[in-house]
Design a protein around this motif. Sequence first.
Motif, PDB file in Angstrom:
ATOM      1  N   MET A 236       0.852  -1.184   0.000  1.00  0.00           N
ATOM      2  CA  MET A 236       0.000   0.000   0.000  1.00  0.00           C
ATOM      3  C   MET A 236       0.888   1.234   0.000  1.00  0.00           C
ATOM      4  SD  MET A 236      -2.985  -1.203   2.708  1.00  0.00           S
ATOM      5  CE  MET A 236      -4.280  -0.267   1.892  1.00  0.00           C
ATOM      6  N   ARG A 237       0.554   2.172  -0.870  1.00  0.00           N
ATOM      7  CA  ARG A 237       1.348   3.402  -0.975  1.00  0.00           C
ATOM      8  C   ARG A 237       0.455   4.610  -0.726  1.00  0.00           C
ATOM      9  NH1 ARG A 237       2.949   0.067  -5.239  1.00  0.00           N
ATOM     10  NH2 ARG A 237       5.142  -0.589  -5.147  1.00  0.00           N
ATOM     11  N   ARG A 238       0.979   5.542   0.064  1.00  0.00           N
ATOM     12  CA  ARG A 238       0.251   6.773   0.336  1.00  0.00           C
ATOM     13  C   ARG A 238       1.228   7.951   0.315  1.00  0.00           C
ATOM     14  NH1 ARG A 238      -3.023   3.505  -0.523  1.00  0.00           N
ATOM     15  NH2 ARG A 238      -4.991   3.108   0.549  1.00  0.00           N
ATOM     16  N   ARG A 239       0.780   9.041  -0.262  1.00  0.00           N
ATOM     17  CA  ARG A 239       1.593  10.259  -0.330  1.00  0.00           C
ATOM     18  C   ARG A 239       1.138  11.248   0.732  1.00  0.00           C
ATOM     19  NH1 ARG A 239       1.639   8.024  -5.319  1.00  0.00           N
ATOM     20  NH2 ARG A 239       3.648   8.132  -6.417  1.00  0.00           N
ATOM     21  N   PHE A 240       2.117  11.873   1.384  1.00  0.00           N
ATOM     22  CA  PHE A 240       1.822  12.852   2.420  1.00  0.00           C
ATOM     23  C   PHE A 240       2.614  14.135   2.133  1.00  0.00           C
ATOM     24  CE2 PHE A 240       1.458   8.674   4.574  1.00  0.00           C
ATOM     25  CZ  PHE A 240       0.108   8.725   4.891  1.00  0.00           C
ATOM     26  N   ALA A 241       2.007  15.255   2.466  1.00  0.00           N
ATOM     27  CA  ALA A 241       2.652  16.563   2.229  1.00  0.00           C
ATOM     28  C   ALA A 241       3.530  16.932   3.415  1.00  0.00           C
ATOM     29  CB  ALA A 241       1.583  17.621   1.982  1.00  0.00           C
ATOM     30  N   HIS A 242       4.362  15.974   3.819  1.00  0.00           N
ATOM     31  CA  HIS A 242       5.227  16.181   4.981  1.00  0.00           C
ATOM     32  C   HIS A 242       6.570  15.529   4.700  1.00  0.00           C
ATOM     33  CE1 HIS A 242       1.755  17.553   7.337  1.00  0.00           C
ATOM     34  NE2 HIS A 242       1.099  16.604   6.688  1.00  0.00           N
TER      35      HIS A 242
ATOM     36  N   SER B 162      -8.233  -3.392   4.276  1.00  0.00           N
ATOM     37  CA  SER B 162      -9.213  -2.430   4.773  1.00  0.00           C
ATOM     38  C   SER B 162      -8.784  -1.862   6.120  1.00  0.00           C
ATOM     39  CB  SER B 162     -10.600  -3.077   4.880  1.00  0.00           C
ATOM     40  OG  SER B 162     -10.589  -4.225   5.704  1.00  0.00           O
ATOM     41  N   GLY B 163      -8.154  -2.705   6.961  1.00  0.00           N
ATOM     42  CA  GLY B 163      -7.659  -2.206   8.242  1.00  0.00           C
ATOM     43  C   GLY B 163      -6.560  -1.183   8.080  1.00  0.00           C
ATOM     44  N   TRP B 164      -5.574  -1.495   7.225  1.00  0.00           N
ATOM     45  CA  TRP B 164      -4.487  -0.544   7.001  1.00  0.00           C
ATOM     46  C   TRP B 164      -4.978   0.718   6.290  1.00  0.00           C
ATOM     47  CZ3 TRP B 164      -0.896  -1.017  10.169  1.00  0.00           C
ATOM     48  CH2 TRP B 164      -0.323  -2.251  10.503  1.00  0.00           C
ATOM     49  N   HIS B 165      -5.957   0.575   5.418  1.00  0.00           N
ATOM     50  CA  HIS B 165      -6.533   1.745   4.751  1.00  0.00           C
ATOM     51  C   HIS B 165      -7.006   2.760   5.798  1.00  0.00           C
ATOM     52  CE1 HIS B 165      -9.000   3.508   1.320  1.00  0.00           C
ATOM     53  NE2 HIS B 165      -9.481   4.131   2.387  1.00  0.00           N
ATOM     54  N   LEU B 166      -7.731   2.286   6.800  1.00  0.00           N
ATOM     55  CA  LEU B 166      -8.224   3.189   7.843  1.00  0.00           C
ATOM     56  C   LEU B 166      -7.080   3.718   8.701  1.00  0.00           C
ATOM     57  CD1 LEU B 166     -11.443   1.266   8.964  1.00  0.00           C
ATOM     58  CD2 LEU B 166     -11.227   3.101   7.280  1.00  0.00           C
ATOM     59  N   CYS B 167      -6.107   2.869   9.004  1.00  0.00           N
ATOM     60  CA  CYS B 167      -4.960   3.312   9.799  1.00  0.00           C
ATOM     61  C   CYS B 167      -4.185   4.409   9.080  1.00  0.00           C
ATOM     62  CB  CYS B 167      -4.039   2.136  10.097  1.00  0.00           C
ATOM     63  SG  CYS B 167      -4.689   0.950  11.293  1.00  0.00           S
ATOM     64  N   LEU B 168      -3.951   4.232   7.783  1.00  0.00           N
ATOM     65  CA  LEU B 168      -3.195   5.225   7.028  1.00  0.00           C
ATOM     66  C   LEU B 168      -3.984   6.529   6.860  1.00  0.00           C
ATOM     67  CD1 LEU B 168      -1.594   2.883   4.336  1.00  0.00           C
ATOM     68  CD2 LEU B 168      -0.467   3.957   6.301  1.00  0.00           C
ATOM     69  N   THR B 169      -5.303   6.418   6.820  1.00  0.00           N
ATOM     70  CA  THR B 169      -6.121   7.627   6.816  1.00  0.00           C
ATOM     71  C   THR B 169      -5.935   8.389   8.118  1.00  0.00           C
ATOM     72  OG1 THR B 169      -7.767   6.601   5.365  1.00  0.00           O
ATOM     73  CG2 THR B 169      -8.477   8.515   6.636  1.00  0.00           C
ATOM     74  N   ALA B 170      -5.942   7.664   9.240  1.00  0.00           N
ATOM     75  CA  ALA B 170      -5.712   8.296  10.538  1.00  0.00           C
ATOM     76  C   ALA B 170      -4.304   8.882  10.627  1.00  0.00           C
ATOM     77  CB  ALA B 170      -5.938   7.284  11.656  1.00  0.00           C
ATOM     78  N   LEU B 171      -3.311   8.178  10.077  1.00  0.00           N
ATOM     79  CA  LEU B 171      -1.946   8.688  10.062  1.00  0.00           C
ATOM     80  C   LEU B 171      -1.880  10.025   9.330  1.00  0.00           C
ATOM     81  CD1 LEU B 171       1.126   8.540  10.390  1.00  0.00           C
ATOM     82  CD2 LEU B 171       1.190   7.039   8.387  1.00  0.00           C
ATOM     83  N   GLY B 172      -2.555  10.135   8.196  1.00  0.00           N
ATOM     84  CA  GLY B 172      -2.576  11.389   7.457  1.00  0.00           C
ATOM     85  C   GLY B 172      -3.174  12.519   8.269  1.00  0.00           C
ATOM     86  N   GLN B 173      -4.216  12.228   9.033  1.00  0.00           N
ATOM     87  CA  GLN B 173      -4.833  13.266   9.865  1.00  0.00           C
ATOM     88  C   GLN B 173      -3.879  13.718  10.963  1.00  0.00           C
ATOM     89  OE1 GLN B 173      -8.442  11.291  11.116  1.00  0.00           O
ATOM     90  NE2 GLN B 173      -9.526  11.751   9.202  1.00  0.00           N
TER      91      GLN B 173
ATOM     92  N   ALA C 264     -15.333   3.486  11.416  1.00  0.00           N
ATOM     93  CA  ALA C 264     -15.037   2.067  11.264  1.00  0.00           C
ATOM     94  C   ALA C 264     -15.679   1.549   9.980  1.00  0.00           C
ATOM     95  CB  ALA C 264     -15.564   1.294  12.465  1.00  0.00           C
ATOM     96  N   ASP C 265     -15.024   0.593   9.372  1.00  0.00           N
ATOM     97  CA  ASP C 265     -15.566  -0.015   8.155  1.00  0.00           C
ATOM     98  C   ASP C 265     -16.752  -0.901   8.504  1.00  0.00           C
ATOM     99  OD1 ASP C 265     -15.866  -0.960   5.532  1.00  0.00           O
ATOM    100  OD2 ASP C 265     -14.473  -2.610   5.888  1.00  0.00           O
ATOM    101  N   LYS C 266     -17.888  -0.672   7.869  1.00  0.00           N
ATOM    102  CA  LYS C 266     -19.063  -1.509   8.071  1.00  0.00           C
ATOM    103  C   LYS C 266     -19.091  -2.693   7.109  1.00  0.00           C
ATOM    104  CE  LYS C 266     -22.021   2.076  10.040  1.00  0.00           C
ATOM    105  NZ  LYS C 266     -23.331   2.791   9.951  1.00  0.00           N
ATOM    106  N   GLY C 267     -18.074  -2.795   6.285  1.00  0.00           N
ATOM    107  CA  GLY C 267     -17.971  -3.920   5.369  1.00  0.00           C
ATOM    108  C   GLY C 267     -17.776  -3.518   3.926  1.00  0.00           C
ATOM    109  N   ASP C 268     -18.184  -2.300   3.559  1.00  0.00           N
ATOM    110  CA  ASP C 268     -18.063  -1.876   2.165  1.00  0.00           C
ATOM    111  C   ASP C 268     -16.604  -1.857   1.709  1.00  0.00           C
ATOM    112  OD1 ASP C 268     -21.003  -0.551   1.500  1.00  0.00           O
ATOM    113  OD2 ASP C 268     -20.409  -0.279   3.589  1.00  0.00           O
ATOM    114  N   LEU C 269     -15.721  -1.323   2.556  1.00  0.00           N
ATOM    115  CA  LEU C 269     -14.310  -1.236   2.201  1.00  0.00           C
ATOM    116  C   LEU C 269     -13.701  -2.628   2.090  1.00  0.00           C
ATOM    117  CD1 LEU C 269     -12.018   0.797   1.682  1.00  0.00           C
ATOM    118  CD2 LEU C 269     -11.545   0.770   4.147  1.00  0.00           C
ATOM    119  N   HIS C 270     -14.022  -3.486   3.041  1.00  0.00           N
ATOM    120  CA  HIS C 270     -13.532  -4.863   3.011  1.00  0.00           C
ATOM    121  C   HIS C 270     -13.943  -5.559   1.721  1.00  0.00           C
ATOM    122  CE1 HIS C 270     -13.715  -9.208   3.856  1.00  0.00           C
ATOM    123  NE2 HIS C 270     -12.723  -8.997   4.696  1.00  0.00           N
ATOM    124  N   GLU C 271     -15.225  -5.436   1.349  1.00  0.00           N
ATOM    125  CA  GLU C 271     -15.714  -6.117   0.155  1.00  0.00           C
ATOM    126  C   GLU C 271     -15.129  -5.514  -1.118  1.00  0.00           C
ATOM    127  OE1 GLU C 271     -18.081  -9.089   0.404  1.00  0.00           O
ATOM    128  OE2 GLU C 271     -16.639  -8.731   2.023  1.00  0.00           O
TER     129      GLU C 271
END
Length: 278
Positions: free
Chosen positions: A19-25, A122-133, A144-151
């Motif tokens: 998983m790759r994410r870009r940050f302005a830092h 899906s778990g890391w997706h949410l974690c990396l979103t929190a990291l960006g914040q 929390a993911d209700k299942g849409d992201l997982h699926e």
Amino acid sequence: MNPEADTLTTGDGRTALVMRRRFAHPPAAVWAAVTEPAQLAQWFPSEVTVELKPGGAMGFHFPGDDGPGMTGRVTDAEEPRVFAFEWGEDHLRWEITPEGEGSLLTLTHTFGDRFGGASFASGWHLCLTALGQILDSEPVDVDADKGDLHEAYLEQFDLGGGEIQGTTVRFERQLLRPAEAVWAELAAGRPVAEGSAVPSGFTAPRFEQGSVTQAREPELLAYRASTGELVRWEFGAGTGHGARLVLTVDGMDPRQAREAWHERIEHLAARLLELASA
């Protein structure tokens, strides 16, 4: 989600999620966020203690869990470029690359459970979103993911299509509900016993008739279809999202069986998503 940046590959019995994410830092800020326990506690799945050097000890403790937690070992610590460690049987590698005034963060998570890939993504997706914040000095606000992201990740990684093994078709799929809830949905509240008719929820087109040969609620149901095929549903431990389904069908043209049962499982998954989102 960033489909072109998130990949799942398998080789030598292991699976790698990238998983790759870009940050302005700058890299130094990202390095601090992925290595300092105080910052990790705000976005990482567990509390972490770390001796930040190759071979250094690590500890992982989930809030609310009793006991000593899990342990790990640092494999790489090259400030501010690479931080990698073992976590149980898994390996996580965080690489930070400068990009202009910002950074590219690449996470490579290597593990043995290929069919858990959608749960991990899906778990890391949410974690990396929190990291960006956190890097943006914003309060963490991630639903929390209700299942849409997982699926969505399960479909992206093609984890639900089934595999042909000789005359057998095998499906393994991480579900969104516990085994008891899945069983109740499939059995429609009816008791299931050996020798009884198969509840329609456990059947698929061309497999509607048959009698139960094994039943152990909510772990196992097997039946012999009237045309001779053996169908076996098994529910076991998964990744924490729900039960892990393993469905095997033996004795029919495997291509026809895969088509019929893939459609049935997709219907079940859609129904479980409705229940999880309710």
